[in-house]
Design an enzyme around this catalytic site. Structure first.
Site, PDB file in Angstrom:
ATOM      1  N   CYS A  89     -47.284 -27.900 -39.213  1.00 21.04           N
ATOM      2  CA  CYS A  89     -48.308 -28.222 -38.219  1.00 21.04           C
ATOM      3  C   CYS A  89     -49.730 -27.999 -38.725  1.00 21.04           C
ATOM      4  CB  CYS A  89     -48.093 -27.407 -36.946  1.00 21.04           C
ATOM      5  SG  CYS A  89     -46.546 -27.768 -36.102  1.00 21.04           S
ATOM      6  N   SER A 232     -46.882 -28.415 -26.325  1.00 19.10           N
ATOM      7  CA  SER A 232     -47.702 -29.511 -26.831  1.00 19.10           C
ATOM      8  C   SER A 232     -46.967 -30.834 -26.686  1.00 19.10           C
ATOM      9  CB  SER A 232     -48.065 -29.271 -28.293  1.00 19.10           C
ATOM     10  OG  SER A 232     -46.887 -29.137 -29.080  1.00 19.10           O
ATOM     11  N   HIS A 333     -50.227 -33.300 -29.936  1.00 20.59           N
ATOM     12  CA  HIS A 333     -50.076 -32.601 -31.212  1.00 20.59           C
ATOM     13  C   HIS A 333     -49.431 -33.520 -32.254  1.00 20.59           C
ATOM     14  CE1 HIS A 333     -49.305 -29.660 -34.201  1.00 20.59           C
ATOM     15  NE2 HIS A 333     -48.343 -28.956 -33.616  1.00 20.59           N
ATOM     16  N   CYS A 363     -50.358 -21.974 -35.708  1.00 15.95           N
ATOM     17  CA  CYS A 363     -49.010 -21.556 -36.096  1.00 15.95           C
ATOM     18  C   CYS A 363     -48.315 -22.729 -36.778  1.00 15.95           C
ATOM     19  CB  CYS A 363     -48.220 -21.079 -34.881  1.00 15.95           C
ATOM     20  SG  CYS A 363     -48.001 -22.325 -33.588  1.00 15.95           S
TER      21      CYS A 363
END
Length: 377
Positions: A89, A232, A333, A363
């Site tokens: 991510c 998300s 996201h 994260c």
């Protein structure tokens, strides 16, 4: 000593899975952001030393070094190189870190960093379908049958005592802030609409209510607190930032937004997975010599609502400075792009509000995190 500055940053609106951007190849979507960026600066793409592009699902439409494909799709000279990076991510944020490091080291003078993810065209986890990324040795080491971010979010909520109501209230506020940012024009300087497709973030739910959020079923545990409403959104999008040195920017007549003041990495427990922004933040503050009160805005990626809430509980951060324009719960996201999307939002917000310092952390799968401190110029 050379520095690394962000001259400008742009992003497309973020589209919903199966939504307005789903029909666009991710290389073409990336090309739109790349050309918008150089067009705003009057830059000849031939002067770019590298394009560093985050992408998580590097299979299917995103295989074969999407960075290079995006450069070719943009119609740029074949002399412009590109490389794709994957730190899950945080890939888009890692792209900025890599670009800044190359500039400071003197390896490059002008670099475009960013990322893309079309989760409509390359489903999450598509790269794992034909393999087994976790060997028995790793599973045995941690005493688990597998690693799951949703379960990690449940563990974070449990550890910090975060109730379903608290998570849903936070999520409702994310949508409210994102809607307000769009309505106020706060996003105008960063957004490059995709003609004929999308001109505003598609996932913002203006009509959502506490009752609607409360009616959603838990997604990972029957008795859990994590739902689609406080997680998300699966999304499509891209963002691009141009970095160079302060000296080169001055020579070209550019007015940079911010300097990359500090960039760090951290790792934490891969089972709970989502807590590494805490050691990353501590490391970034220690390395920068700053205190949390010196930071005017914090972007903590809303992978799941427990992540920013646990981060705020541990740091004591001011709630009004945390994700002030809303976050991934409302906006979405797009995995490999999100780090660049957040940094684009942060840099423009700092300039619009005259905030000297901003901090971003995310994260990442495997118990990882990036953290970056920007300084307004």
């Amino acid at each position: 000593m050379r520095d690394a500055v962000i001259v400008d940053a742009v992003r497309t609106p973020v589209g919903k899975r199966g939504g307005a951007l789903s029909g666009i190849h991710p290389a073409d979507l990336s090309a739109h952001a790349l050309n918008a960026l150089v067009g705003r600066l009057g830059l000849d793409p031939a002067d770019i030393d590298d394009v560093v592009w985050g992408c998580v699902g590097q299979v299917g439409d995103q295989a074969g070094n999407i960075a290079r494909t995006a450069v070719l799709a943009a119609g740029w000279p074949t002399s412009v190189p590109g490389t794709s990076v994957d730190r899950r991510c945080g890939s888009g944020q890692q792209a900025v870190h890599a670009a800044a490091a190359g500039i400071i080291a003197g390896q490059h003078d002008i670099v475009v960093a960013g990322g893309v993810e079309s989760m409509s065209r390359v489903p999450m986890g598509a790269a794992n379908q034909d393999g087994r990324p976790m060997p028995e040795s790793v599973l045995e080491r941690f005493g688990v049958g597998g690693f799951n971010q949703g379960v990690g979010a449940e563990l974070v909520a449990e550890r910090w005592g975060l109730t379903r109501r608290r998570l849903d209230d936070y999520s409702l506020e994310s949508h409210r802030r994102a809607a307000a940012a769009g309505d106020s024009g706060a996003l105008d300087g960063q957004l490059v609409p995709v003609p004929g497709a999308l001109d505003a973030d598609e996932g913002v739910r203006r009509a959502t209510t506490p009752d609607r959020l409360a009616g959603l079923r838990p997604a990972f545990r029957a008795d859990g607190v994590i739902t689609a409403g406080n997680s998300s959104q699966i999304s499509d999008g891209t963002a691009a930032l141009l970095l160079t040195t302060g000296e080169i920017a001055a020579r070209r007549g550019w007015s940079p937004i911010a300097r990359v003041h500090t960039s760090v990495l951290a790792g934490d427990d891969p089972v709970i997975m989502l807590t590494a922004p805490l050691p990353a933040t501590r490391k970034a503050l220690r390395k920068s010599g700053l205190g949390l009160d010196d930071i005017g805005a914090y972007e903590v990626n809303e992978a799941f609502a427990p992540v920013p809430l646990a981060w705020a509980a541990e740091t004591g951060a001011a709630p009004d400075r945390l994700n002030p324009l809303g976050g991934a719960i409302a906006v979405g996201h797009p995995l490999g792009a999100s780090g660049a999307v957040l940094m684009t939002r942060l840099a423009h917000h700092m300039r619009d509000r005259g905030l000297r310092y901003g901090l971003q952390t995310m994260c990442e799968a495997g118990g990882l995190a990036n953290a970056t401190v920007l300084e307004l110029l």
